[in-house]
Design a protein around this motif. Sequence first.
Motif, PDB file in Angstrom:
ATOM      1  N   SER A  74     -27.060  70.990  41.078  1.00  0.00           N
ATOM      2  CA  SER A  74     -28.451  70.591  40.872  1.00  0.00           C
ATOM      3  C   SER A  74     -29.340  71.813  40.693  1.00  0.00           C
ATOM      4  O   SER A  74     -30.220  71.834  39.821  1.00  0.00           O
ATOM      5  CB  SER A  74     -28.922  69.750  42.057  1.00  0.00           C
ATOM      6  OG  SER A  74     -30.265  69.388  41.896  1.00  0.00           O
ATOM      7  N   LYS A  76     -28.363  74.753  39.588  1.00  0.00           N
ATOM      8  CA  LYS A  76     -28.028  75.335  38.290  1.00  0.00           C
ATOM      9  C   LYS A  76     -28.672  74.533  37.166  1.00  0.00           C
ATOM     10  O   LYS A  76     -29.173  75.100  36.199  1.00  0.00           O
ATOM     11  CB  LYS A  76     -26.507  75.382  38.104  1.00  0.00           C
ATOM     12  CG  LYS A  76     -25.845  76.445  38.938  1.00  0.00           C
ATOM     13  CD  LYS A  76     -24.346  76.467  38.727  1.00  0.00           C
ATOM     14  CE  LYS A  76     -23.685  77.534  39.586  1.00  0.00           C
ATOM     15  NZ  LYS A  76     -22.227  77.574  39.390  1.00  0.00           N
ATOM     16  N   GLN A  77     -28.659  73.210  37.297  1.00  0.00           N
ATOM     17  CA  GLN A  77     -29.258  72.356  36.275  1.00  0.00           C
ATOM     18  C   GLN A  77     -30.765  72.608  36.195  1.00  0.00           C
ATOM     19  O   GLN A  77     -31.327  72.688  35.103  1.00  0.00           O
ATOM     20  CB  GLN A  77     -28.984  70.890  36.598  1.00  0.00           C
ATOM     21  CG  GLN A  77     -29.442  69.939  35.514  1.00  0.00           C
ATOM     22  CD  GLN A  77     -29.094  68.497  35.842  1.00  0.00           C
ATOM     23  OE1 GLN A  77     -28.838  68.161  36.986  1.00  0.00           O
ATOM     24  NE2 GLN A  77     -29.092  67.667  34.824  1.00  0.00           N
ATOM     25  N   LYS A  81     -32.757  73.954  32.959  1.00  0.00           N
ATOM     26  CA  LYS A  81     -33.909  73.241  32.401  1.00  0.00           C
ATOM     27  C   LYS A  81     -35.116  74.157  32.306  1.00  0.00           C
ATOM     28  O   LYS A  81     -35.866  74.120  31.322  1.00  0.00           O
ATOM     29  CB  LYS A  81     -34.233  72.010  33.237  1.00  0.00           C
ATOM     30  CG  LYS A  81     -33.266  70.877  33.015  1.00  0.00           C
ATOM     31  CD  LYS A  81     -33.653  69.647  33.821  1.00  0.00           C
ATOM     32  CE  LYS A  81     -32.668  68.517  33.572  1.00  0.00           C
ATOM     33  NZ  LYS A  81     -33.013  67.302  34.332  1.00  0.00           N
TER      34      LYS A  81
END
Length: 108
Positions: A74, A76-77, A81
């Motif tokens: 999460s 890293k995401q 983004k």
Amino acid sequence: MSDEELKQLIASNAKVIEALANTIAEDKAERKKAYQQWEKDRSQLYQYMGRIAAAQSSFYEIQADYYHQLATLSEKQTTIKERQVEIQEKISQQQSQIIEILNRLTSS
């Protein structure tokens, strides 16, 4: 009562006492065997409980690792983004600059 009747009564009582003694001995042997089986079953139960506890511990460790990995992914995401937003902003700025340059060139 005659001596013969008394001897027969004593012999009969002796046989009954012997039969009762044998029955008591058999009962003791059966109870001992049942107790040994109970001890064995109890021992197995504790072994099973130990295995279940170990498996439960492993499950919780794996579950904790799973949630840790989810949190890491999460993060890293979120970072990806944020970078995408930065890149989109840079692209928009470059497109604006290109349009401005083209407008200057066409107006000249």
